[in-house]
Design a protein around this motif. Structure first.
Motif, PDB file in Angstrom:
ATOM      1  N   THR A  21      53.794  57.979  59.887  1.00  0.00           N
ATOM      2  CA  THR A  21      53.812  58.706  58.627  1.00  0.00           C
ATOM      3  C   THR A  21      52.562  58.341  57.858  1.00  0.00           C
ATOM      4  OG1 THR A  21      54.975  56.891  57.581  1.00  0.00           O
ATOM      5  CG2 THR A  21      56.328  58.649  58.509  1.00  0.00           C
ATOM      6  N   LYS A  22      52.189  59.142  56.919  1.00  0.00           N
ATOM      7  CA  LYS A  22      50.949  58.882  56.202  1.00  0.00           C
ATOM      8  C   LYS A  22      50.921  57.520  55.512  1.00  0.00           C
ATOM      9  CE  LYS A  22      48.288  62.942  54.960  1.00  0.00           C
ATOM     10  NZ  LYS A  22      48.147  63.955  53.907  1.00  0.00           N
ATOM     11  N   PRO A  23      51.949  57.158  54.745  1.00  0.00           N
ATOM     12  CA  PRO A  23      51.910  55.836  54.104  1.00  0.00           C
ATOM     13  C   PRO A  23      51.781  54.713  55.131  1.00  0.00           C
ATOM     14  CG  PRO A  23      53.624  57.173  53.127  1.00  0.00           C
ATOM     15  CD  PRO A  23      53.117  57.935  54.328  1.00  0.00           C
ATOM     16  N   TRP A 109      62.017  35.693  60.917  1.00  0.00           N
ATOM     17  CA  TRP A 109      60.931  36.580  60.483  1.00  0.00           C
ATOM     18  C   TRP A 109      60.936  36.726  58.979  1.00  0.00           C
ATOM     19  CZ3 TRP A 109      57.303  38.718  63.742  1.00  0.00           C
ATOM     20  CH2 TRP A 109      57.544  38.539  65.112  1.00  0.00           C
ATOM     21  N   ARG A 110      59.767  36.897  58.414  1.00  0.00           N
ATOM     22  CA  ARG A 110      59.662  37.256  57.003  1.00  0.00           C
ATOM     23  C   ARG A 110      59.496  38.764  56.938  1.00  0.00           C
ATOM     24  NH1 ARG A 110      55.365  35.435  54.363  1.00  0.00           N
ATOM     25  NH2 ARG A 110      54.161  35.720  56.245  1.00  0.00           N
ATOM     26  N   VAL A 111      60.159  39.376  55.989  1.00  0.00           N
ATOM     27  CA  VAL A 111      60.190  40.836  55.953  1.00  0.00           C
ATOM     28  C   VAL A 111      59.644  41.350  54.627  1.00  0.00           C
ATOM     29  CG1 VAL A 111      61.653  42.887  56.138  1.00  0.00           C
ATOM     30  CG2 VAL A 111      62.225  40.819  57.446  1.00  0.00           C
ATOM     31  N   ARG A 112      58.783  42.332  54.718  1.00  0.00           N
ATOM     32  CA  ARG A 112      58.273  42.981  53.504  1.00  0.00           C
ATOM     33  C   ARG A 112      58.499  44.478  53.672  1.00  0.00           C
ATOM     34  NH1 ARG A 112      56.045  45.521  49.571  1.00  0.00           N
ATOM     35  NH2 ARG A 112      54.322  44.639  48.379  1.00  0.00           N
ATOM     36  N   VAL A 113      59.160  45.064  52.692  1.00  0.00           N
ATOM     37  CA  VAL A 113      59.297  46.523  52.680  1.00  0.00           C
ATOM     38  C   VAL A 113      58.214  47.078  51.773  1.00  0.00           C
ATOM     39  CG1 VAL A 113      60.732  48.474  51.953  1.00  0.00           C
ATOM     40  CG2 VAL A 113      61.765  46.529  53.157  1.00  0.00           C
ATOM     41  N   VAL A 114      57.389  47.938  52.326  1.00  0.00           N
ATOM     42  CA  VAL A 114      56.412  48.648  51.508  1.00  0.00           C
ATOM     43  C   VAL A 114      56.999  50.021  51.207  1.00  0.00           C
ATOM     44  CG1 VAL A 114      54.119  49.720  51.458  1.00  0.00           C
ATOM     45  CG2 VAL A 114      54.414  47.465  52.495  1.00  0.00           C
ATOM     46  N   TRP A 115      57.149  50.320  49.938  1.00  0.00           N
ATOM     47  CA  TRP A 115      57.673  51.623  49.558  1.00  0.00           C
ATOM     48  C   TRP A 115      56.532  52.633  49.525  1.00  0.00           C
ATOM     49  CZ3 TRP A 115      62.685  52.280  49.829  1.00  0.00           C
ATOM     50  CH2 TRP A 115      63.504  51.145  49.711  1.00  0.00           C
ATOM     51  N   GLN A 116      56.896  53.829  49.907  1.00  0.00           N
ATOM     52  CA  GLN A 116      55.944  54.938  49.923  1.00  0.00           C
ATOM     53  C   GLN A 116      55.167  55.037  48.603  1.00  0.00           C
ATOM     54  OE1 GLN A 116      58.358  58.367  49.985  1.00  0.00           O
ATOM     55  NE2 GLN A 116      56.689  59.847  49.872  1.00  0.00           N
ATOM     56  N   CYS A 117      55.864  54.861  47.475  1.00  0.00           N
ATOM     57  CA  CYS A 117      55.187  55.021  46.184  1.00  0.00           C
ATOM     58  C   CYS A 117      54.207  53.882  45.919  1.00  0.00           C
ATOM     59  CB  CYS A 117      56.205  55.149  45.051  1.00  0.00           C
ATOM     60  SG  CYS A 117      57.249  53.691  44.812  1.00  0.00           S
ATOM     61  N   ASP A 120      50.523  54.517  46.419  1.00  0.00           N
ATOM     62  CA  ASP A 120      49.747  55.209  45.387  1.00  0.00           C
ATOM     63  C   ASP A 120      48.879  54.225  44.604  1.00  0.00           C
ATOM     64  OD1 ASP A 120      51.049  57.508  46.115  1.00  0.00           O
ATOM     65  OD2 ASP A 120      52.488  57.438  44.458  1.00  0.00           O
ATOM     66  N   ARG A 121      49.297  52.962  44.620  1.00  0.00           N
ATOM     67  CA  ARG A 121      48.528  51.946  43.879  1.00  0.00           C
ATOM     68  C   ARG A 121      47.948  50.980  44.909  1.00  0.00           C
ATOM     69  NH1 ARG A 121      53.508  52.304  41.581  1.00  0.00           N
ATOM     70  NH2 ARG A 121      54.059  50.293  42.436  1.00  0.00           N
ATOM     71  N   GLN A 122      46.882  51.422  45.517  1.00  0.00           N
ATOM     72  CA  GLN A 122      46.409  50.763  46.718  1.00  0.00           C
ATOM     73  C   GLN A 122      45.908  49.341  46.480  1.00  0.00           C
ATOM     74  OE1 GLN A 122      43.899  53.598  48.781  1.00  0.00           O
ATOM     75  NE2 GLN A 122      45.645  54.959  49.011  1.00  0.00           N
ATOM     76  N   GLU A 123      45.234  49.124  45.350  1.00  0.00           N
ATOM     77  CA  GLU A 123      44.681  47.775  45.141  1.00  0.00           C
ATOM     78  C   GLU A 123      45.791  46.761  44.894  1.00  0.00           C
ATOM     79  OE1 GLU A 123      41.388  47.558  42.525  1.00  0.00           O
ATOM     80  OE2 GLU A 123      40.200  48.919  43.780  1.00  0.00           O
ATOM     81  N   GLU A 124      46.774  47.169  44.107  1.00  0.00           N
ATOM     82  CA  GLU A 124      47.922  46.283  43.876  1.00  0.00           C
ATOM     83  C   GLU A 124      48.626  45.965  45.192  1.00  0.00           C
ATOM     84  OE1 GLU A 124      49.301  48.460  39.980  1.00  0.00           O
ATOM     85  OE2 GLU A 124      50.989  47.326  40.838  1.00  0.00           O
ATOM     86  N   LEU A 125      48.789  46.983  46.001  1.00  0.00           N
ATOM     87  CA  LEU A 125      49.480  46.778  47.269  1.00  0.00           C
ATOM     88  C   LEU A 125      48.667  45.857  48.177  1.00  0.00           C
ATOM     89  CD1 LEU A 125      51.779  47.328  49.231  1.00  0.00           C
ATOM     90  CD2 LEU A 125      50.571  49.398  49.963  1.00  0.00           C
TER      91      LEU A 125
END
Ligand SMILES: [Zn+2]
Length: 140
Positions: A21-23, A109-117, A120-125
């Motif tokens: 998917t795009k994100p 495992w350590r888990v991180r969910v990146v939300w699609q929204c 939109d804030r690429q530097e923060e992410l």
């Protein structure tokens, strides 16, 4: 008339489902730019995480806000019609997501969910992912 055989059709569906998917593509590009190496869709792990960084024991899911019910997010709308279809589906997704996270964490495992929204804030992410990946001693 249907010119696709059953196999052709399911092959085509499979490709659509598996295409990044795009994100997700964006997160992969970001990790690559930060110099992290990763594996994709490891079938041997619970939930087949979208992105896996074995050396950091980290698994990343890139979730659509609508399907995975990002709480408080404006994209997690609930359709007003066919609620008898949508509500159980949403509940199933949420239950499955939390089972998968528990299973991964139980396996270390350590888990991180990146939300699609968030994409939109690429530097923060980028900052947040860097912190998640580099602080490998910190408990999630
Ligand atoms: Zn969201």
């Amino acid at each position: 008339m249907d010119i696709l055989s059953v196999e052709q059709r399911s092959e085509r569906m499979r490709r659509v489902r598996q295409a990044g998917t795009k994100p997700e593509l964006w997160v992969r590009r970001l990790l690559h730019a930060m110099g992290f190496s990763y594996r994709l869709h490891r079938r041997d792990l619970p939930g087949r995480p979208d992105i896996v960084l074995p050396s950091r024991r980290a698994a990343i899911f890139v979730h659509g806000c609508f399907w995975h019910r990002h709480q408080g997010c404006s994209r997690a709308t609930t359709p007003k019609t066919n609620t008898e279809y949508w509500l159980p589906k949403f509940a199933d997704n949420a239950a499955r997501d939390s089972r998968v996270v528990s299973a991964l964490e139980a396996a270390g495992w350590r888990v991180r969910v990146v939300w699609q929204c968030e994409t939109d804030r690429q530097e923060e992410l980028a900052d947040s992912l860097r912190e998640f990946l580099l602080c490998s001693d910190r408990q999630a």
